[in-house]
Design an enzyme around this catalytic site. Structure first.
Site, PDB file in Angstrom:
ATOM      1  N   ARG A   1       4.842  -5.836 -13.893  1.00  0.00           N
ATOM      2  CA  ARG A   1       5.981  -5.427 -13.062  1.00  0.00           C
ATOM      3  C   ARG A   1       5.848  -5.945 -11.629  1.00  0.00           C
ATOM      4  NH1 ARG A   1       5.052   0.126 -10.339  1.00  0.00           N
ATOM      5  NH2 ARG A   1       2.776   0.266 -10.348  1.00  0.00           N
TER       6      ARG A   1
ATOM      7  N   GLY B   1      -5.701   0.997  -9.133  1.00  0.00           N
ATOM      8  CA  GLY B   1      -7.093   0.570  -9.248  1.00  0.00           C
ATOM      9  C   GLY B   1      -7.382  -0.740  -8.561  1.00  0.00           C
ATOM     10  N   ILE B   2      -6.451  -1.679  -8.623  1.00  0.00           N
ATOM     11  CA  ILE B   2      -6.633  -2.970  -7.943  1.00  0.00           C
ATOM     12  C   ILE B   2      -6.742  -2.750  -6.437  1.00  0.00           C
ATOM     13  CG2 ILE B   2      -5.503  -5.160  -7.358  1.00  0.00           C
ATOM     14  CD1 ILE B   2      -4.401  -5.178 -10.231  1.00  0.00           C
TER      15      ILE B   2
ATOM     16  N   GLY C   1      -1.205  14.088   3.993  1.00  0.00           N
ATOM     17  CA  GLY C   1      -0.313  13.152   4.665  1.00  0.00           C
ATOM     18  C   GLY C   1      -0.731  12.929   6.098  1.00  0.00           C
ATOM     19  N   PRO C   2       0.198  13.014   7.053  1.00  0.00           N
ATOM     20  CA  PRO C   2      -0.128  12.744   8.463  1.00  0.00           C
ATOM     21  C   PRO C   2      -1.062  13.782   9.083  1.00  0.00           C
ATOM     22  CG  PRO C   2       2.128  13.550   8.239  1.00  0.00           C
ATOM     23  CD  PRO C   2       1.632  13.285   6.858  1.00  0.00           C
TER      24      PRO C   2
ATOM     25  N   SER D   1      -5.844   5.874   6.965  1.00  0.00           N
ATOM     26  CA  SER D   1      -5.128   5.759   8.242  1.00  0.00           C
ATOM     27  C   SER D   1      -5.068   4.305   8.704  1.00  0.00           C
ATOM     28  CB  SER D   1      -5.822   6.612   9.312  1.00  0.00           C
ATOM     29  OG  SER D   1      -5.798   7.985   8.955  1.00  0.00           O
TER      30      SER D   1
ATOM     31  N   ASP E   1      -4.421   4.686  -1.929  1.00  0.00           N
ATOM     32  CA  ASP E   1      -5.410   3.865  -2.639  1.00  0.00           C
ATOM     33  C   ASP E   1      -6.550   3.480  -1.703  1.00  0.00           C
ATOM     34  OD1 ASP E   1      -3.777   3.908  -4.914  1.00  0.00           O
ATOM     35  OD2 ASP E   1      -2.710   2.099  -4.289  1.00  0.00           O
TER      36      ASP E   1
END
Length: 310
Positions: A92, A43-44, A226-227, A284, A256
C-alpha cells in the site's frame, strides 16, 4: 541467517509519500512540490529509529508489486537488514500533504492488500525460526488476517523466550494480552478500551495500566499521552515523563520513533528510567521534521539530555 537481538515485523508496510502545496481548493487541480518517498509501516519505522541510534535489527516485512520493490530499495538506502516476504497484492501507499498557506497537515492512508493463508503461514514460519532477545510487532493488520494474528506471534515469542513488544490497537491488542507481552504502548483512549471503560483521566492511568499487568497481559505498559508526554508503568513503579517543548512540523512516525527509542535502550541494558526518556526524546524529535522523515539522532540526543533531569 545471522542472529539479531532485535527483530521487527511489519505485515502491512507502506510506501510513504509526502509533499507541500499552497491552498486546498475543491474541484481544482492542486499543484504539489516534488514528493519525498520513505519506507514506512510500524516495524520498519521502528527499525529505522534503532538504526539512527546506532543499533541494528532485522526488519521482516511483506512486499508486493512494483510499490513493494520501491519499498525494498528505500529500506536498503537506510542500511537496515531486512527480509521481504513476497505477497500477491501490491504494497500500500500513504500520502501526507502540507498546505503552506495554513501549515495544516493532511494525512491519507490506504488499507493493505489481502494476505492469503499461505502467505500468513510463511510469515509465521520465518518468525518461528528466529530467536531474538526482542521481537517487535507493530502496525495495522491487512485484510485477510484475523485479529488473532499478533496473538499467534505472541505464542511464537513465548516459545523462543523473546521479549515481545506490541504497538497496535483494538481487538488485535486485546488478544495479545491473553497470551502476554513484555511491553505494550497504548494511548489513553486505547488503554480505556482495554479495561472496558469509556474514558480515563490522567490520574487514573497508573491504576488502569496496573490492572493489565496484574492479569499477566504485560510486564510493562507505556501509555502515550500525546503532547503531554508518556508514563511507564510496572507492577512496582510509575514514571511520568513530560514531552519537551519543540516546534512541531509533523506527527507522522512519532509513535514508531518512541517505540524504536525504547527498544534500542532496552537492548543496551538501560534502566527503565532511561528507556522511557529515550522513547519520549525520539518521539518528540520525530515531530521536529517534516513529512515522514522520523528523527535526527542529534535532536534525540539533545532532548534526552534535557529529559534526564525530569
Amino acid at each position: 541467517m545471522k542472529p539479531f537481538d532485535i527483530v521487527t515485523i511489519t505485515v502491512n508496510p507502506a510506501l510513504d509519500k509526502s509533499t507541500h502545496f499552497k491552498g486546498l481548493v475543491p474541484e481544482q487541480k492542486i499543484r504539489c512540490d516534488e514528493p519525498r518517498y520513505d519506507a514506512g509501516g510500524g516495524g520498519i519505522n521502528v527499525s529505522k529509529a534503532i538504526s539512527r541510534l546506532g543499533g541494528t535489527s532485522l526488519a521482516v516485512c511483506t512486499s508486493g508489486g512494483p510499490i513493494g520493490e520501491m519499498l525494498e530499495k528505500l529500506i536498503k538506502k537506510e542500511t537496515i537488514e531486512y527480509t521481504a516476504i513476497k505477497v500477491q497484492t501490491w504494497t500500500r501507499e500513504s500520502f501526507v500533504a502540507v498546505d503552506d498557506n495554513t501549515n495544516s497537515q493532511y494525512r491519507f492512508g490506504f488499507a493493505g492488500g489481502k494476505i492469503s493463508e499461505q502467505e500468513e503461514q510463511k510469515i509465521l514460519e520465518i518468525l518461528s525460526n528466529l530467536t531474538p532477545q526482542f521481537l517487535v510487532a507493530s502496525g495495522s493488520l491487512n485484510e485477510g488476517l484475523s485479529t488473532d494474528f499478533y496473538q499467534k506471534i505472541a505464542k511464537i515469542a513465548k516459545k523462543s523466550n523473546s521479549k515481545l513488544i506490541v504497538d497496535t490497537s483494538g481487538e488485535a491488542l486485546k488478544k495479545v494480552l491473553e497470551i502476554g507481552a513484555y511491553l505494550i504502548k497504548p494511548n489513553v483512549g486505547e488503554l480505556a478500551k482495554l479495561i472496558g471503560v469509556e474514558r480515563l483521566e490522567l490520574e487514573e492511568v497508573n491504576e488502569a495500566a496496573k490492572q493489565i499487568i496484574a492479569k499477566g497481559g504485560a510486564e510493562i505498559v507505556v501509555v502515550s499521552l500525546g503532547p503531554q508526554g508518556a508514563v511507564l508503568v510496572t507492577k512496582d513503579s510509575c514514571d511520568f515523563v513530560p514531552a519537551p517543548n519543540v516546534v512541531k512540523k509533523s506527527t507522522v512516525g512519532a509513535g514508531d520513533s518512541m517505540v524504536g527509542g525504547m527498544v534500542w535502550a532496552l537492548s543496551q541494558n538501560k534502566s527503565l528510567k532511561e528507556v522511557i526518556r529515550w522513547g519520549v526524546a525520539c518521539g518528540s524529535a520525530a515531530t521536529m521534521n517534516e513529512g515522514t522523515q522520523l528523527f535526527k539522532r542529534e535532536d534525540a540526543q539533545r532532548l534526552f539530555g534535557w529529559l534526564k533531569g525530569k
